[in-house]
Motif scaffolding. Sequence first.
Motif, PDB file in Angstrom:
ATOM      1  N   CYS A  64       1.999   6.819  -6.838  1.00  0.00           N
ATOM      2  CA  CYS A  64       1.009   7.846  -7.183  1.00  0.00           C
ATOM      3  C   CYS A  64       1.565   9.240  -6.937  1.00  0.00           C
ATOM      4  O   CYS A  64       1.303  10.162  -7.733  1.00  0.00           O
ATOM      5  CB  CYS A  64      -0.256   7.639  -6.368  1.00  0.00           C
ATOM      6  SG  CYS A  64      -1.207   6.187  -6.861  1.00  0.00           S
ATOM      7  N   VAL A  65       2.311   9.425  -5.887  1.00  0.00           N
ATOM      8  CA  VAL A  65       2.900  10.732  -5.594  1.00  0.00           C
ATOM      9  C   VAL A  65       3.903  11.122  -6.661  1.00  0.00           C
ATOM     10  O   VAL A  65       3.948  12.264  -7.107  1.00  0.00           O
ATOM     11  CB  VAL A  65       3.548  10.742  -4.187  1.00  0.00           C
ATOM     12  CG1 VAL A  65       4.396  11.970  -3.981  1.00  0.00           C
ATOM     13  CG2 VAL A  65       2.489  10.627  -3.108  1.00  0.00           C
ATOM     14  N   LEU A  66       4.698  10.148  -7.078  1.00  0.00           N
ATOM     15  CA  LEU A  66       5.710  10.442  -8.097  1.00  0.00           C
ATOM     16  C   LEU A  66       5.039  10.740  -9.421  1.00  0.00           C
ATOM     17  O   LEU A  66       5.447  11.553 -10.197  1.00  0.00           O
ATOM     18  CB  LEU A  66       6.672   9.277  -8.247  1.00  0.00           C
ATOM     19  CG  LEU A  66       7.592   9.067  -7.050  1.00  0.00           C
ATOM     20  CD1 LEU A  66       8.387   7.781  -7.224  1.00  0.00           C
ATOM     21  CD2 LEU A  66       8.548  10.235  -6.881  1.00  0.00           C
ATOM     22  N   GLU A 120       0.823  -1.208   0.000  1.00  0.00           N
ATOM     23  CA  GLU A 120       0.000   0.000   0.000  1.00  0.00           C
ATOM     24  C   GLU A 120       0.862   1.266   0.000  1.00  0.00           C
ATOM     25  O   GLU A 120       0.574   2.230  -0.709  1.00  0.00           O
ATOM     26  CB  GLU A 120      -0.950   0.003   1.193  1.00  0.00           C
ATOM     27  CG  GLU A 120      -2.049  -1.037   1.077  1.00  0.00           C
ATOM     28  CD  GLU A 120      -2.929  -1.074   2.301  1.00  0.00           C
ATOM     29  OE1 GLU A 120      -2.816  -0.180   3.165  1.00  0.00           O
ATOM     30  OE2 GLU A 120      -3.739  -2.008   2.402  1.00  0.00           O
ATOM     31  N   LEU A 121       1.904   1.256   0.791  1.00  0.00           N
ATOM     32  CA  LEU A 121       2.806   2.398   0.849  1.00  0.00           C
ATOM     33  C   LEU A 121       3.509   2.583  -0.492  1.00  0.00           C
ATOM     34  O   LEU A 121       3.696   3.716  -0.967  1.00  0.00           O
ATOM     35  CB  LEU A 121       3.827   2.213   1.978  1.00  0.00           C
ATOM     36  CG  LEU A 121       4.692   3.400   2.339  1.00  0.00           C
ATOM     37  CD1 LEU A 121       3.848   4.608   2.709  1.00  0.00           C
ATOM     38  CD2 LEU A 121       5.616   3.038   3.507  1.00  0.00           C
ATOM     39  N   PHE A 122       3.872   1.473  -1.128  1.00  0.00           N
ATOM     40  CA  PHE A 122       4.495   1.536  -2.435  1.00  0.00           C
ATOM     41  C   PHE A 122       3.560   2.162  -3.469  1.00  0.00           C
ATOM     42  O   PHE A 122       3.944   2.998  -4.270  1.00  0.00           O
ATOM     43  CB  PHE A 122       4.923   0.122  -2.879  1.00  0.00           C
ATOM     44  CG  PHE A 122       5.649   0.123  -4.199  1.00  0.00           C
ATOM     45  CD1 PHE A 122       6.969   0.537  -4.276  1.00  0.00           C
ATOM     46  CD2 PHE A 122       5.023  -0.305  -5.363  1.00  0.00           C
ATOM     47  CE1 PHE A 122       7.647   0.542  -5.487  1.00  0.00           C
ATOM     48  CE2 PHE A 122       5.686  -0.306  -6.573  1.00  0.00           C
ATOM     49  CZ  PHE A 122       7.000   0.102  -6.633  1.00  0.00           C
ATOM     50  N   LEU A 123       2.276   1.773  -3.414  1.00  0.00           N
ATOM     51  CA  LEU A 123       1.282   2.326  -4.325  1.00  0.00           C
ATOM     52  C   LEU A 123       1.139   3.831  -4.116  1.00  0.00           C
ATOM     53  O   LEU A 123       1.081   4.599  -5.089  1.00  0.00           O
ATOM     54  CB  LEU A 123      -0.071   1.622  -4.139  1.00  0.00           C
ATOM     55  CG  LEU A 123      -1.212   2.104  -4.996  1.00  0.00           C
ATOM     56  CD1 LEU A 123      -0.882   1.919  -6.483  1.00  0.00           C
ATOM     57  CD2 LEU A 123      -2.498   1.377  -4.649  1.00  0.00           C
ATOM     58  N   VAL A 124       1.116   4.268  -2.870  1.00  0.00           N
ATOM     59  CA  VAL A 124       1.024   5.696  -2.577  1.00  0.00           C
ATOM     60  C   VAL A 124       2.255   6.423  -3.127  1.00  0.00           C
ATOM     61  O   VAL A 124       2.149   7.485  -3.747  1.00  0.00           O
ATOM     62  CB  VAL A 124       0.869   5.945  -1.058  1.00  0.00           C
ATOM     63  CG1 VAL A 124       1.026   7.412  -0.724  1.00  0.00           C
ATOM     64  CG2 VAL A 124      -0.473   5.428  -0.568  1.00  0.00           C
ATOM     65  N   ALA A 125       3.432   5.843  -2.929  1.00  0.00           N
ATOM     66  CA  ALA A 125       4.669   6.462  -3.410  1.00  0.00           C
ATOM     67  C   ALA A 125       4.654   6.603  -4.932  1.00  0.00           C
ATOM     68  O   ALA A 125       5.051   7.640  -5.475  1.00  0.00           O
ATOM     69  CB  ALA A 125       5.883   5.633  -2.965  1.00  0.00           C
TER      70      ALA A 125
END
Length: 100
Positions: A98-100, A91-96
């Motif tokens: 999306c932010v990038l 989940e944290l990877f997905l957020v990262a």
Amino acid sequence: MSQTASLLATLKRQLRAQGKTYADVARWLGLSEASVKRLFAERHLTLARLECICEHLGMELFELTQMMQAEMHRLQQLTHTQEQRIADDRELFLVAVCVL
């Protein structure tokens, strides 16, 4: 982000950190508050005005540029531990991503 934008963002953070407002800057520069807002919005501060603001904040222009560089560097790199934590958490990877 351009260097000008980064420098002005750093300056704004310093103003906030010292509890100063655009009204204070306007008084220092002998301008209206609206003019100061426009200068910041249009990123059109002369070096003389920038130096004046720094002087009132108790810092040198060189110090402001050093702060800007440190913030840019800090925001562009993660530690190995931070990278590993992101890679290990889907989940944290997905957020990262999306932010990038």
